[in-house]
Design a protein around this motif. Structure first.
Motif, PDB file in Angstrom:
ATOM      1  N   ILE A  20      -4.404  -0.169  -1.136  1.00 58.60           N
ATOM      2  CA  ILE A  20      -3.785   1.054  -1.649  1.00 58.60           C
ATOM      3  C   ILE A  20      -4.108   2.185  -0.682  1.00 58.60           C
ATOM      4  O   ILE A  20      -5.256   2.416  -0.331  1.00 58.60           O
ATOM      5  CB  ILE A  20      -4.305   1.388  -3.062  1.00 58.60           C
ATOM      6  CG1 ILE A  20      -3.911   0.271  -4.032  1.00 58.60           C
ATOM      7  CG2 ILE A  20      -3.777   2.730  -3.538  1.00 58.60           C
ATOM      8  CD1 ILE A  20      -4.463   0.435  -5.424  1.00 58.60           C
ATOM      9  N   LYS A  21      -3.073   2.849  -0.237  1.00 54.68           N
ATOM     10  CA  LYS A  21      -3.222   3.955   0.710  1.00 54.68           C
ATOM     11  C   LYS A  21      -3.621   5.221  -0.037  1.00 54.68           C
ATOM     12  O   LYS A  21      -3.337   5.371  -1.225  1.00 54.68           O
ATOM     13  CB  LYS A  21      -1.905   4.219   1.462  1.00 54.68           C
ATOM     14  CG  LYS A  21      -1.214   2.989   2.039  1.00 54.68           C
ATOM     15  CD  LYS A  21      -2.045   2.311   3.097  1.00 54.68           C
ATOM     16  CE  LYS A  21      -1.323   1.172   3.766  1.00 54.68           C
ATOM     17  NZ  LYS A  21      -1.313  -0.100   3.095  1.00 54.68           N
ATOM     18  N   LYS A  22      -4.264   6.164   0.659  1.00 56.26           N
ATOM     19  CA  LYS A  22      -4.674   7.414   0.053  1.00 56.26           C
ATOM     20  C   LYS A  22      -3.450   8.134  -0.510  1.00 56.26           C
ATOM     21  O   LYS A  22      -2.442   8.295   0.169  1.00 56.26           O
ATOM     22  CB  LYS A  22      -5.384   8.282   1.089  1.00 56.26           C
ATOM     23  CG  LYS A  22      -5.984   9.530   0.494  1.00 56.26           C
ATOM     24  CD  LYS A  22      -6.803  10.300   1.509  1.00 56.26           C
ATOM     25  CE  LYS A  22      -7.393  11.516   0.851  1.00 56.26           C
ATOM     26  NZ  LYS A  22      -8.297  12.234   1.725  1.00 56.26           N
ATOM     27  N   GLY A  23      -3.536   8.528  -1.773  1.00 57.51           N
ATOM     28  CA  GLY A  23      -2.435   9.226  -2.428  1.00 57.51           C
ATOM     29  C   GLY A  23      -1.403   8.306  -3.059  1.00 57.51           C
ATOM     30  O   GLY A  23      -0.523   8.760  -3.788  1.00 57.51           O
ATOM     31  N   GLU A  24      -1.489   7.012  -2.802  1.00 53.04           N
ATOM     32  CA  GLU A  24      -0.531   6.049  -3.365  1.00 53.04           C
ATOM     33  C   GLU A  24      -0.915   5.726  -4.811  1.00 53.04           C
ATOM     34  O   GLU A  24      -2.083   5.577  -5.142  1.00 53.04           O
ATOM     35  CB  GLU A  24      -0.549   4.762  -2.536  1.00 53.04           C
ATOM     36  CG  GLU A  24       0.405   3.705  -3.031  1.00 53.04           C
ATOM     37  CD  GLU A  24       0.308   2.430  -2.204  1.00 53.04           C
ATOM     38  OE1 GLU A  24       1.090   1.525  -2.492  1.00 53.04           O
ATOM     39  OE2 GLU A  24      -0.538   2.335  -1.291  1.00 53.04           O
ATOM     40  N   VAL A  25       0.078   5.636  -5.676  1.00 54.63           N
ATOM     41  CA  VAL A  25      -0.145   5.297  -7.074  1.00 54.63           C
ATOM     42  C   VAL A  25       0.581   3.988  -7.361  1.00 54.63           C
ATOM     43  O   VAL A  25       1.792   3.899  -7.202  1.00 54.63           O
ATOM     44  CB  VAL A  25       0.365   6.417  -8.017  1.00 54.63           C
ATOM     45  CG1 VAL A  25       0.154   6.042  -9.465  1.00 54.63           C
ATOM     46  CG2 VAL A  25      -0.323   7.727  -7.701  1.00 54.63           C
ATOM     47  N   ARG A  26      -0.162   2.974  -7.759  1.00 58.15           N
ATOM     48  CA  ARG A  26       0.442   1.662  -8.019  1.00 58.15           C
ATOM     49  C   ARG A  26       0.947   1.511  -9.446  1.00 58.15           C
ATOM     50  O   ARG A  26       1.779   0.682  -9.732  1.00 58.15           O
ATOM     51  CB  ARG A  26      -0.577   0.548  -7.733  1.00 58.15           C
ATOM     52  CG  ARG A  26      -0.917   0.392  -6.263  1.00 58.15           C
ATOM     53  CD  ARG A  26       0.144  -0.430  -5.565  1.00 58.15           C
ATOM     54  NE  ARG A  26      -0.086  -0.504  -4.145  1.00 58.15           N
ATOM     55  CZ  ARG A  26      -0.533  -1.574  -3.515  1.00 58.15           C
ATOM     56  NH1 ARG A  26      -0.804  -2.659  -4.175  1.00 58.15           N
ATOM     57  NH2 ARG A  26      -0.698  -1.538  -2.217  1.00 58.15           N
TER      58      ARG A  26
END
Length: 108
Positions: A20-26
């Motif tokens: 998960i990348k910084k700022g990404e919401v799964r």
């Protein structure tokens, strides 16, 4: 997912394509919305049954059980009124064990 994204223990490697990348919401919607079981029970206790609230009927049944000698219900009533007895277990350096029972509202 291929095994090249994981280490020898099966854990994901840093920088893999699934990280998960910084700022990404799964899961932007979060957990599914719904009522908790406690909320459902509280609502059920407020409903009426035979012209009386379910909570009132339930309390009456608990008292009847206690008065008939069912000591599990006696304990339940006393814990609700007086507070639950706290269990405190301590040990000392020689391996001895001391068990101290105190009421939940008592202080040291």
């Amino acid at each position: 997912m291929s095994s090249e994204n994981r280490d020898s223990e099966g854990k994901f490697l840093s920088g893999n394509e699934y990280q998960i990348k910084k700022g990404e919401v799964r899961n932007p919607k979060g957990a599914p919305k719904g009522k908790r079981i406690t909320t459902l029970i509280e609502e059920a206790l407020e409903k009426e049954h035979g012209g009386r609230k379910v909570a009132e009927i339930l309390a009456e049944q608990i008292l009847k059980q206690a008065l008939s000698g069912n000591y599990q219900f006696v304990r339940e009533i006393l814990e609700r009124i007086e507070g639950k007895v706290a269990d405190r277990i301590t040990g000392d350096s020689d391996g001895g064990l001391t068990v101290i029972f105190k009421r939940a509202d008592e202080t040291d």
